[in-house]
Write a protein that holds these residues in place. Structure first.
Motif, mmCIF file in Angstrom:
data_model
loop_
_atom_site.group_PDB
_atom_site.id
_atom_site.type_symbol
_atom_site.label_atom_id
_atom_site.label_comp_id
_atom_site.label_asym_id
_atom_site.label_seq_id
_atom_site.Cartn_x
_atom_site.Cartn_y
_atom_site.Cartn_z
ATOM 1 N N CYS A 154 0.971 -1.128 0.086
ATOM 2 C CA CYS A 154 0.002 0.025 0.019
ATOM 3 C C CYS A 154 0.876 1.199 0.027
ATOM 4 O O CYS A 154 1.788 1.207 0.821
ATOM 5 C CB CYS A 154 -1.046 -0.074 1.215
ATOM 6 N N GLN A 155 0.521 2.327 -0.940
ATOM 7 C CA GLN A 155 1.477 3.449 -0.887
ATOM 8 C C GLN A 155 1.070 4.446 -0.105
ATOM 9 O O GLN A 155 1.518 5.671 -0.026
ATOM 10 C CB GLN A 155 1.378 3.837 -2.654
ATOM 11 N N GLN A 156 -0.107 4.206 0.637
ATOM 12 C CA GLN A 156 -0.839 5.098 1.792
ATOM 13 C C GLN A 156 -0.926 6.576 0.883
ATOM 14 O O GLN A 156 -0.330 7.551 1.459
ATOM 15 C CB GLN A 156 0.158 5.327 2.954
ATOM 16 N N CYS A 157 -1.642 6.340 -0.199
ATOM 17 C CA CYS A 157 -2.014 7.648 -0.767
ATOM 18 C C CYS A 157 -2.534 8.773 0.083
ATOM 19 O O CYS A 157 -3.362 8.470 0.764
ATOM 20 C CB CYS A 157 -2.864 7.390 -2.203
ATOM 21 N N ALA A 160 -6.450 8.937 -1.667
ATOM 22 C CA ALA A 160 -6.656 7.545 -2.006
ATOM 23 C C ALA A 160 -7.866 7.267 -2.610
ATOM 24 O O ALA A 160 -9.024 7.402 -2.081
ATOM 25 C CB ALA A 160 -6.466 6.865 -0.508
ATOM 26 N N PRO A 161 -7.706 6.606 -3.682
ATOM 27 C CA PRO A 161 -9.061 6.283 -4.473
ATOM 28 C C PRO A 161 -9.812 5.079 -3.819
ATOM 29 O O PRO A 161 -11.060 5.220 -3.809
ATOM 30 C CB PRO A 161 -8.672 5.821 -5.955
ATOM 31 N N CYS A 162 -9.131 4.508 -2.836
ATOM 32 C CA CYS A 162 -9.809 3.283 -2.250
ATOM 33 C C CYS A 162 -10.892 3.719 -1.367
ATOM 34 O O CYS A 162 -11.659 3.240 -0.938
ATOM 35 C CB CYS A 162 -8.635 2.663 -1.679
ATOM 36 N N VAL A 179 -3.671 4.670 5.951
ATOM 37 C CA VAL A 179 -5.099 4.427 5.471
ATOM 38 C C VAL A 179 -5.497 2.917 6.254
ATOM 39 O O VAL A 179 -4.783 2.098 5.967
ATOM 40 C CB VAL A 179 -5.319 4.292 3.927
ATOM 41 N N PRO A 197 -4.840 1.424 -8.005
ATOM 42 C CA PRO A 197 -4.097 1.229 -8.838
ATOM 43 C C PRO A 197 -2.649 0.573 -8.741
ATOM 44 O O PRO A 197 -1.998 0.239 -9.282
ATOM 45 C CB PRO A 197 -3.690 2.739 -9.366
ATOM 46 N N ALA A 200 -2.924 -3.124 -4.098
ATOM 47 C CA ALA A 200 -2.304 -3.287 -2.648
ATOM 48 C C ALA A 200 -3.484 -4.007 -1.682
ATOM 49 O O ALA A 200 -2.934 -4.295 -0.491
ATOM 50 C CB ALA A 200 -1.787 -1.822 -2.100
ATOM 51 N N LYS A 234 -4.846 -5.074 3.986
ATOM 52 C CA LYS A 234 -3.815 -4.423 3.161
ATOM 53 C C LYS A 234 -2.678 -3.678 4.204
ATOM 54 O O LYS A 234 -2.878 -3.765 5.551
ATOM 55 C CB LYS A 234 -4.199 -3.305 2.286
HETATM 56 S S1 SF4 Z 1 -4.890 0.829 -0.849
HETATM 57 FE FE1 SF4 Z 1 -5.652 3.003 -1.037
HETATM 58 S S2 SF4 Z 1 -3.923 4.023 -0.239
HETATM 59 FE FE2 SF4 Z 1 -3.125 1.894 -0.389
HETATM 60 S S3 SF4 Z 1 -2.120 2.212 -2.280
HETATM 61 FE FE3 SF4 Z 1 -4.150 1.224 -2.920
HETATM 62 S S4 SF4 Z 1 -5.313 3.356 -3.399
HETATM 63 FE FE4 SF4 Z 1 -3.591 4.050 -2.348
#
Ligand code: SF4
Ligand code: SF4
Lengths: 299, 195
Positions: A154-157, A160-162, A179, A197, A200, A234
């Motif tokens: 997980c990139q910890q956006c 965050a689209p999720c 996240v 994307p 993750a 995740k």
């Molecule tokens: S799980 Fe959410 S916060 Fe983590 S990389 Fe995917 S979109 Fe980003």
């Protein structure tokens, strides 16, 4: 900084009430009331007392299931902290020590197998190219000639689209940037998996299995506590460790020291040093997800 | 303040006084004088932005069993130092130097007089627990990154006490290039798509 709390920041953005939105809200509130009256309380909705009860309940449940003393923390974010991660692509050897340290630390299912970290092998000739990446490489020794390795979790956006697609609000970004997913509120619709994307997020197709002897009894409510079947999970930057000041498990296990972690708001931190002094990139930058997971070339 | 200074206060006080107070000539000596000579060492790193020194703990050097102290053998009167550059055959013949071996040999780093120490190019003696200073003479960039916490493995607390490894914990000083590793198993392949 705001006081530490484990809370959804939805309530930080009051919206103006039109007649229409009032009706919608009222309907949602009614639905919400019915849901909460019957089901478990969402972690960020409950009082401190109720939270203690909730955590006590799951502690007792897990202690009984695994026959050992399990602690479940509900520690909130520390004020003034925003977590960031950096990985030195020029050092990673693709040894996958981090993958298995993560499995053990975070109680991932052994069978069926869930891995939060995927190490992608790529060709030096092509550079970072997901279309030609291979995560199933299995040579006798690593690193292989002409290859390099990009571990992805997980990139910890920051955007965050999720979290935006989740219909139940079961996943959100905490104040310290982690996240998280509330496994009691995840309905397993997997919208977030298709929105992410980076691949993750992982789904528990069957009841996850972790032997009692292998369970890490040091748990966090929003992190490594054992998940039920049918929910998404995740990487949480090892929330159970980092909220106590410790490094994530993958940082400590990496034999080449490729993994770095710290507070993005602390100008003295290793992570800030890297961002200020190294050639840093993020994956799929064009998507504007604004990851807090950075990759750099240390040599 | 994110940095966990309270937990460190006591340690920082002692070490900082000894290390910074005892040293006027800049960063030449940065470990506490009263650390057990071959036990772990505390290294005070100069602060980068906040002005506070940072403390990291370094474990003892990874000697092979029974080789240290070197003076146990080397101090015997019938074993005077032989300063002639040569390939060792009577002892230490398991060490194959693969570290700029055309230009270096044992006594470029090991001290011929004080057998239990190393020395810098300028002759200053350096204990094995501070060997990173020796390495840093040639590998200045790596030394800088190591001190900044971005080269090498750190364990412990991101906001407090950290543990560092010496260069020689990961790199054999006589053959520093990393050996390849056996990777842990690949993830299970989900199998071919059936529909
Ligand atoms: S799980 Fe959410 S916060 Fe983590 S990389 Fe995917 S979109 Fe980003
Ligand atoms: S443990 Fe370190 S070197 Fe090994 S695959 Fe993970 S990041 Fe790469």
């Amino acid at each position: 900084m705001a006081t530490p709390r484990t809370a959804h920041d939805v309530d930080d953005h009051p919206t103006s009430l039109t007649r229409r939105s009032f009706t919608t809200c009222a309907a949602a509130a009614a639905a919400g009331w019915i849901l909460t009256a019957c089901g478990p309380k969402r972690l960020y909705d409950v009082s401190r007392e109720r939270l203690r009860e909730l955590v006590g309940d799951v502690e007792r449940e897990y202690s009984a299931t695994y026959g050992k003393d399990v602690t479940v923390s509900a520690a909130g974010p520390q004020p003034g902290v925003l977590f960031g991660y950096a990985l030195d692509i020029s050092r990673c050897t693709g040894c996958r020590r981090c993958v298995y340290a993560c499995v053990e630390e975070n109680n991932q299912s052994r069978d069926p197998q869930v891995h939060w970290i995927r190490v992608l092998q790529m060709d030096k000739e092509h550079g970072v190219d997901f279309a030609h990446a291979d995560q199933y490489y299995e040579p006798a020794q690593v690193p292989e000639e002409g290859k390099f390795y990009v571990p992805v979790s997980c990139q910890q956006c920051r955007d965050a689209p999720c979290t935006k697609v989740c219909p139940t609000g079961a996943t959100w970004a905490e104040k310290d940037g982690i996240v998280v997913i509330d496994y009691d509120w995840c309905i397993g619709c997997r919208c977030c998996m298709s929105a992410c994307p980076y691949g993750a997020r992982h789904f528990n197709w069957k009841a996850p299995s972790v032997a009692a002897t292998d369970v890490n009894p040091h748990m966090h409510y929003l992190g490594n506590r054992p998940r039920p079947k049918g929910v998404v999970e995740k990487c949480t930057f090892c929330i159970q460790r980092v909220r106590e000041g410790r490094y994530p498990a993958c940082v400590e296990v990496c034999p080449v020291g490729a993994r770095k972690f710290g507070n993005l708001l602390d100008p003295d931190s290793e992570i800030r040093y890297i961002i200020e002094h190294e050639r840093v990139m993020v994956l799929k930058e064009e998507l504007n997800t604004m990851p807090k997971f950075f990759y750099f070339y240390g040599t | 303040m994110a940095r966990n200074t309270a937990a460190l206060a006591a340690g920082v006080a002692t070490v900082a006084v000894l290390a910074l107070g005892g040293c006027h000539a800049g960063p030449s000596r940065d470990t506490s004088a009263d650390d057990a000579p071959w036990g772990g060492t505390q290294v005070v790193l100069p602060a980068r932005a906040s002005g506070e020194p940072e403390l990291v703990q370094v474990p003892p050097p990874p000697f092979s069993d029974g080789v240290f102290p070197c003076s146990d053998c080397h101090a015997q009167p019938d074993l005077p130092p032989n300063r002639t550059r040569r390939v060792l055959v009577d002892a230490h013949d398991e060490i194959v130097l693969k570290h700029d071996e055309e230009h270096r040999w044992c006594l470029d780093c090991h001290d011929a007089v004080d057998r239990d120490q190393l020395h810098l190019a300028g002759g200053e003696l350096v204990p094995f627990s501070e060997s990173y200073r020796l390495c840093g003479q040639c590998h200045g960039e790596k030394h800088r990154d190591w001190r900044a916490g971005i080269h090498g493995r750190r364990t412990g607390f991101w906001n407090g006490r950290k543990e560092y490894l010496l260069c020689v914990h990961c790199h054999d000083p006589h053959a520093p290039r990393f050996k390849p590793l056996v990777p842990r198993p690949a993830p299970v392949h989900p199998g071919p798509m059936t529909r």
